[in-house]
Scaffold this motif. Structure first.
Motif, PDB file in Angstrom:
ATOM      1  N   VAL A 163     -50.468 -32.973 -25.264  1.00  0.00           N
ATOM      2  CA  VAL A 163     -50.108 -34.173 -26.028  1.00  0.00           C
ATOM      3  C   VAL A 163     -51.333 -34.861 -26.616  1.00  0.00           C
ATOM      4  CG1 VAL A 163     -48.971 -36.420 -25.910  1.00  0.00           C
ATOM      5  CG2 VAL A 163     -47.953 -34.442 -24.752  1.00  0.00           C
ATOM      6  N   PRO A 164     -52.384 -35.141 -25.827  1.00  0.00           N
ATOM      7  CA  PRO A 164     -53.562 -35.766 -26.444  1.00  0.00           C
ATOM      8  C   PRO A 164     -54.189 -34.902 -27.531  1.00  0.00           C
ATOM      9  CG  PRO A 164     -53.662 -36.015 -24.076  1.00  0.00           C
ATOM     10  CD  PRO A 164     -52.520 -35.077 -24.367  1.00  0.00           C
ATOM     11  N   SER A 165     -54.198 -33.579 -27.341  1.00  0.00           N
ATOM     12  CA  SER A 165     -54.803 -32.728 -28.368  1.00  0.00           C
ATOM     13  C   SER A 165     -54.012 -32.820 -29.670  1.00  0.00           C
ATOM     14  CB  SER A 165     -54.900 -31.273 -27.895  1.00  0.00           C
ATOM     15  OG  SER A 165     -53.622 -30.682 -27.794  1.00  0.00           O
ATOM     16  N   LYS A 166     -52.691 -32.943 -29.581  1.00  0.00           N
ATOM     17  CA  LYS A 166     -51.883 -33.088 -30.796  1.00  0.00           C
ATOM     18  C   LYS A 166     -52.193 -34.406 -31.491  1.00  0.00           C
ATOM     19  CE  LYS A 166     -49.664 -29.246 -30.096  1.00  0.00           C
ATOM     20  NZ  LYS A 166     -50.429 -28.657 -29.033  1.00  0.00           N
ATOM     21  N   ALA A 167     -52.434 -35.462 -30.728  1.00  0.00           N
ATOM     22  CA  ALA A 167     -52.786 -36.754 -31.321  1.00  0.00           C
ATOM     23  C   ALA A 167     -54.145 -36.681 -32.012  1.00  0.00           C
ATOM     24  CB  ALA A 167     -52.779 -37.847 -30.253  1.00  0.00           C
ATOM     25  N   PHE A 168     -55.115 -35.985 -31.398  1.00  0.00           N
ATOM     26  CA  PHE A 168     -56.420 -35.801 -32.042  1.00  0.00           C
ATOM     27  C   PHE A 168     -56.286 -34.975 -33.313  1.00  0.00           C
ATOM     28  CE2 PHE A 168     -58.518 -36.848 -27.908  1.00  0.00           C
ATOM     29  CZ  PHE A 168     -59.341 -37.846 -28.388  1.00  0.00           C
ATOM     30  N   ILE A 169     -55.436 -33.954 -33.279  1.00  0.00           N
ATOM     31  CA  ILE A 169     -55.214 -33.120 -34.466  1.00  0.00           C
ATOM     32  C   ILE A 169     -54.622 -33.969 -35.586  1.00  0.00           C
ATOM     33  CG2 ILE A 169     -53.790 -31.238 -35.392  1.00  0.00           C
ATOM     34  CD1 ILE A 169     -54.236 -29.826 -32.638  1.00  0.00           C
ATOM     35  N   GLU A 170     -53.685 -34.839 -35.258  1.00  0.00           N
ATOM     36  CA  GLU A 170     -53.088 -35.710 -36.276  1.00  0.00           C
ATOM     37  C   GLU A 170     -54.136 -36.648 -36.872  1.00  0.00           C
ATOM     38  OE1 GLU A 170     -50.555 -37.292 -38.968  1.00  0.00           O
ATOM     39  OE2 GLU A 170     -50.336 -35.466 -37.792  1.00  0.00           O
ATOM     40  N   ALA A 171     -55.015 -37.193 -36.043  1.00  0.00           N
ATOM     41  CA  ALA A 171     -56.095 -38.052 -36.555  1.00  0.00           C
ATOM     42  C   ALA A 171     -57.005 -37.254 -37.488  1.00  0.00           C
ATOM     43  CB  ALA A 171     -56.897 -38.641 -35.397  1.00  0.00           C
ATOM     44  N   ALA A 172     -57.339 -36.026 -37.098  1.00  0.00           N
ATOM     45  CA  ALA A 172     -58.183 -35.174 -37.948  1.00  0.00           C
ATOM     46  C   ALA A 172     -57.484 -34.853 -39.270  1.00  0.00           C
ATOM     47  CB  ALA A 172     -58.535 -33.886 -37.213  1.00  0.00           C
ATOM     48  N   ASN A 173     -56.174 -34.632 -39.228  1.00  0.00           N
ATOM     49  CA  ASN A 173     -55.419 -34.382 -40.462  1.00  0.00           C
ATOM     50  C   ASN A 173     -55.465 -35.591 -41.393  1.00  0.00           C
ATOM     51  OD1 ASN A 173     -54.648 -31.733 -39.969  1.00  0.00           O
ATOM     52  ND2 ASN A 173     -52.811 -32.348 -38.862  1.00  0.00           N
ATOM     53  N   GLU A 174     -55.398 -36.786 -40.833  1.00  0.00           N
ATOM     54  CA  GLU A 174     -55.483 -37.996 -41.658  1.00  0.00           C
ATOM     55  C   GLU A 174     -56.852 -38.091 -42.327  1.00  0.00           C
ATOM     56  OE1 GLU A 174     -53.207 -40.220 -42.578  1.00  0.00           O
ATOM     57  OE2 GLU A 174     -51.714 -39.033 -41.508  1.00  0.00           O
ATOM     58  N   VAL A 175     -57.917 -37.773 -41.592  1.00  0.00           N
ATOM     59  CA  VAL A 175     -59.262 -37.782 -42.174  1.00  0.00           C
ATOM     60  C   VAL A 175     -59.343 -36.746 -43.283  1.00  0.00           C
ATOM     61  CG1 VAL A 175     -61.708 -37.297 -41.722  1.00  0.00           C
ATOM     62  CG2 VAL A 175     -60.380 -38.677 -40.112  1.00  0.00           C
ATOM     63  N   HIS A 176     -58.808 -35.559 -43.045  1.00  0.00           N
ATOM     64  CA  HIS A 176     -58.831 -34.497 -44.044  1.00  0.00           C
ATOM     65  C   HIS A 176     -58.090 -34.920 -45.311  1.00  0.00           C
ATOM     66  CE1 HIS A 176     -58.877 -30.524 -45.800  1.00  0.00           C
ATOM     67  NE2 HIS A 176     -57.557 -30.556 -45.889  1.00  0.00           N
ATOM     68  N   SER A 212     -57.529 -37.956 -46.386  1.00  0.00           N
ATOM     69  CA  SER A 212     -58.269 -39.004 -47.097  1.00  0.00           C
ATOM     70  C   SER A 212     -59.471 -38.427 -47.831  1.00  0.00           C
ATOM     71  CB  SER A 212     -58.707 -40.118 -46.147  1.00  0.00           C
ATOM     72  OG  SER A 212     -59.702 -39.667 -45.264  1.00  0.00           O
ATOM     73  N   ASN A 213     -60.106 -37.411 -47.278  1.00  0.00           N
ATOM     74  CA  ASN A 213     -61.238 -36.772 -47.952  1.00  0.00           C
ATOM     75  C   ASN A 213     -60.798 -36.038 -49.219  1.00  0.00           C
ATOM     76  OD1 ASN A 213     -63.141 -37.672 -46.126  1.00  0.00           O
ATOM     77  ND2 ASN A 213     -63.005 -35.862 -44.846  1.00  0.00           N
ATOM     78  N   ARG A 214     -59.572 -35.574 -49.256  1.00  0.00           N
ATOM     79  CA  ARG A 214     -59.042 -34.865 -50.429  1.00  0.00           C
ATOM     80  C   ARG A 214     -58.597 -35.832 -51.527  1.00  0.00           C
ATOM     81  NH1 ARG A 214     -54.503 -31.233 -49.358  1.00  0.00           N
ATOM     82  NH2 ARG A 214     -54.923 -30.652 -51.499  1.00  0.00           N
ATOM     83  N   SER A 215     -58.671 -37.126 -51.273  1.00  0.00           N
ATOM     84  CA  SER A 215     -58.180 -38.100 -52.240  1.00  0.00           C
ATOM     85  C   SER A 215     -59.021 -38.132 -53.516  1.00  0.00           C
ATOM     86  CB  SER A 215     -58.132 -39.497 -51.620  1.00  0.00           C
ATOM     87  OG  SER A 215     -59.438 -39.915 -51.280  1.00  0.00           O
ATOM     88  N   GLU A 216     -60.185 -37.500 -53.512  1.00  0.00           N
ATOM     89  CA  GLU A 216     -60.999 -37.425 -54.729  1.00  0.00           C
ATOM     90  C   GLU A 216     -60.261 -36.676 -55.831  1.00  0.00           C
ATOM     91  OE1 GLU A 216     -64.983 -36.059 -54.155  1.00  0.00           O
ATOM     92  OE2 GLU A 216     -65.399 -37.545 -52.606  1.00  0.00           O
ATOM     93  N   ILE A 217     -59.347 -35.812 -55.459  1.00  0.00           N
ATOM     94  CA  ILE A 217     -58.521 -35.100 -56.438  1.00  0.00           C
ATOM     95  C   ILE A 217     -57.794 -36.109 -57.334  1.00  0.00           C
ATOM     96  CG2 ILE A 217     -56.476 -33.615 -56.705  1.00  0.00           C
ATOM     97  CD1 ILE A 217     -57.280 -32.292 -54.034  1.00  0.00           C
ATOM     98  N   PHE A 218     -57.438 -37.247 -56.761  1.00  0.00           N
ATOM     99  CA  PHE A 218     -56.691 -38.266 -57.494  1.00  0.00           C
ATOM    100  C   PHE A 218     -57.601 -39.358 -58.060  1.00  0.00           C
ATOM    101  CE2 PHE A 218     -54.022 -36.577 -54.062  1.00  0.00           C
ATOM    102  CZ  PHE A 218     -53.052 -35.961 -54.834  1.00  0.00           C
ATOM    103  N   GLY A 219     -58.901 -39.134 -58.008  1.00  0.00           N
ATOM    104  CA  GLY A 219     -59.836 -40.109 -58.547  1.00  0.00           C
ATOM    105  C   GLY A 219     -60.221 -41.215 -57.588  1.00  0.00           C
ATOM    106  N   LEU A 220     -59.930 -41.040 -56.316  1.00  0.00           N
ATOM    107  CA  LEU A 220     -60.276 -42.051 -55.316  1.00  0.00           C
ATOM    108  C   LEU A 220     -61.500 -41.608 -54.536  1.00  0.00           C
ATOM    109  CD1 LEU A 220     -56.697 -42.634 -53.894  1.00  0.00           C
ATOM    110  CD2 LEU A 220     -57.900 -44.097 -55.520  1.00  0.00           C
TER     111      LEU A 220
END
Length: 97
Positions: A48-61, A63-71
């Motif tokens: 369970v904690p590892s899944k929560a860390f994975i979800e946090a990492a996915n959110e960071v990923h 947000s990093n891809r938001s440059e595609i949209f000019g952010l």
């Protein structure tokens, strides 16, 4: 002395499943756990904690891809806040007997 049909040793994910199943079928069931919290390693430090860390990492990923949209998104990861977030979701399990 109380008598039980089933005595389950260990309140991890397997023990909880067996105890719940036996009780739902009408068996007089006892669950023995040495730790303060039920749920075992999977709930508290493993799956369970590892899944929560994975979800946090996915959110960071994402947000990093938001440059595609000019952010432009920049910032630092606050592990203390992430650990707090993980613990908030993983350790709020209560059992009423």
């Amino acid at each position: 002395m109380k008598k039980y049909d089933v005595i389950v040793v260990g309140g991890g994910s397997g023990g909880l499943t067996v105890a719940s199943g036996a009780a739902s079928l009408g068996a007089r069931t006892a669950l023995v756990e040495k730790e303060t919290h039920l749920g075992g390693d999977c709930l508290h430090v493993g799956c369970v904690p590892s899944k929560a860390f994975i979800e946090a990492a996915n959110e960071v990923h994402r947000s990093n891809r938001s440059e595609i949209f000019g952010l432009n998104v920049n910032g630092k990861v606050n592990m203390k806040k992430i650990k707090h977030w993980v613990k908030r979701f993983c350790c709020k399990v209560e059992f009423i007997v």
